[in-house]
Design a protein around this motif. Structure first.
Motif, short mmCIF file in Angstrom:
data_model
loop_
_atom_site.label_atom_id
_atom_site.label_comp_id
_atom_site.label_asym_id
_atom_site.label_seq_id
_atom_site.Cartn_x
_atom_site.Cartn_y
_atom_site.Cartn_z
N GLU A 1 -4.78 7.16 4.20
CA GLU A 1 -3.21 6.78 4.09
C GLU A 1 -2.75 6.74 2.60
OE1 GLU A 1 -1.40 3.85 6.62
OE2 GLU A 1 -3.14 3.91 7.87
N ASP B 1 4.44 4.34 4.84
CA ASP B 1 5.15 2.85 5.07
C ASP B 1 4.67 2.41 3.53
OD1 ASP B 1 5.04 0.00 5.38
OD2 ASP B 1 3.97 0.43 7.54
N LEU C 1 0.31 -2.83 -0.25
CA LEU C 1 -1.11 -3.64 -0.06
C LEU C 1 -2.26 -3.26 0.11
CD1 LEU C 1 0.78 -6.05 2.91
CD2 LEU C 1 0.45 -6.56 0.62
N GLY C 2 -2.10 -1.96 0.42
CA GLY C 2 -3.66 -1.21 0.65
C GLY C 2 -4.01 -1.09 -0.87
N LEU D 1 -7.18 3.67 5.82
CA LEU D 1 -6.33 3.18 5.15
C LEU D 1 -6.29 4.07 3.78
CD1 LEU D 1 -4.41 0.87 3.91
CD2 LEU D 1 -6.39 -0.43 3.30
N ARG E 1 -3.67 -8.66 7.27
CA ARG E 1 -2.29 -8.27 7.33
C ARG E 1 -2.35 -6.81 7.36
NH1 ARG E 1 -1.19 -12.86 8.29
NH2 ARG E 1 -0.21 -14.23 6.92
N LEU E 2 -3.37 -6.17 7.02
CA LEU E 2 -3.44 -4.69 7.18
C LEU E 2 -4.20 -4.06 8.52
CD1 LEU E 2 -4.39 -3.83 3.55
CD2 LEU E 2 -2.45 -2.89 4.56
N ASP F 1 -11.54 1.63 10.01
CA ASP F 1 -9.99 1.07 9.80
C ASP F 1 -9.86 1.13 8.30
OD1 ASP F 1 -9.51 0.55 12.43
OD2 ASP F 1 -9.98 -1.59 12.17
N GLU G 1 5.08 -0.42 2.08
CA GLU G 1 4.62 -1.97 2.01
C GLU G 1 3.24 -1.87 2.27
OE1 GLU G 1 5.10 -6.40 3.80
OE2 GLU G 1 6.45 -4.89 4.37
N ARG G 2 2.77 -1.11 3.59
CA ARG G 2 1.48 -1.06 3.83
C ARG G 2 0.50 -0.17 2.68
NH1 ARG G 2 -2.31 -1.09 8.12
NH2 ARG G 2 -3.77 0.62 7.75
#
Length: 219
Positions: free
Chosen positions: A168, A187, A193-194, A165, A153-154, A161, A189-190
């Motif tokens: 971020e 973001d 989730l992260g 993350l 999803r991420l 990557d 939501e990101r």
């Protein structure tokens, strides 16, 4: 949140109520992706021949037909990868033979985590997540499945990557702590989730350390 530590013949992690709820919910969501019934439903067991609708005796055959198809959801494909990416016929045959059992195994492992976080263990405090030594490896494997879904999803496919993350999340944390949220694009939501992905990765690492620890031997 505190990672797993050895305590006699069990491993114990500590999660507060919100953390337990979040992990239990994502575990249940991953099980749904694999075709499980909702955890906590009136039919908590994995699907079996007894669950087949007698008014539709061919329902299980259609399910078998679906199971040999390559999953279109990349997250599910990470959980159930092709055994022979360059040989579609062999991959489909292998999937036909193994898909049902593999899904059932993964769902059982996920359900066990959900039960532990939702109902606790005998003698454990409200914040303790207790994993018996003989269940530790299966629990770590289930956490891998959850992390694979989150990684999909991420959009995490490489170490770079993952590094981006982390950057971020650090940037978002700084922005929230310094009231720069409106200046720096976030973001939410990101980032959420992260952070969940990071937490589960750490929990899994501490559980693997428990499994790999030197065992005491009788002299």
């Amino acid at each position: 949140m505190r990672g797993f530590r050895a305590d006699g013949a069990v491993a114990i992690a500590e999660l507060d109520d919100e953390e337990r709820l979040v992990v239990a919910r994502i575990v249940a969501d991953v099980a749904l992706l694999l075709g499980a019934e909702p955890f906590g439903s009136d039919h908590p067991g994995d699907s079996s021949p007894a669950d087949i609708d007698i008014d539709d005796p061919f329902e299980h055959l259609r399910g078998l037909e679906e199971s040999i198809k390559e999953p279109s959801d990349p997250a599910i494909l990470r959980l159930l990868p092709n055994a022979a990416p360059t040989d579609r016929e062999a991959a489909d045959e292998f999937r036909r033979l193994t898909d049902g059992e593999l899904r059932a195994t993964k769902i059982r492992r996920l359900r066990r985590i959900w039960e532990q976080l939702s109902f606790g263990s005998n003698g454990a405090s409200d914040e303790e997540w207790v994993v018996n030594e003989d269940e530790a490896f299966a629990t770590a494997a289930a956490l891998t499945d959850v992390r694979l879904v989150l990684a999909s999803r991420l959009g995490l496919t490489t170490d770079d990557d993952a590094d981006r993350l982390h950057q971020e999340i650090d940037l978002a944390t700084h922005a929230l702590e310094t009231d720069e949220e409106e200046v720096l694009p976030i973001d939410h939501e990101r980032v959420w989730l992260g952070m969940l992905y990071q937490a589960l990765t750490w929990l899994q690492e501490t559980l693997v350390e428990y499994v790999a620890r030197p065992k005491e031997t009788d002299v």
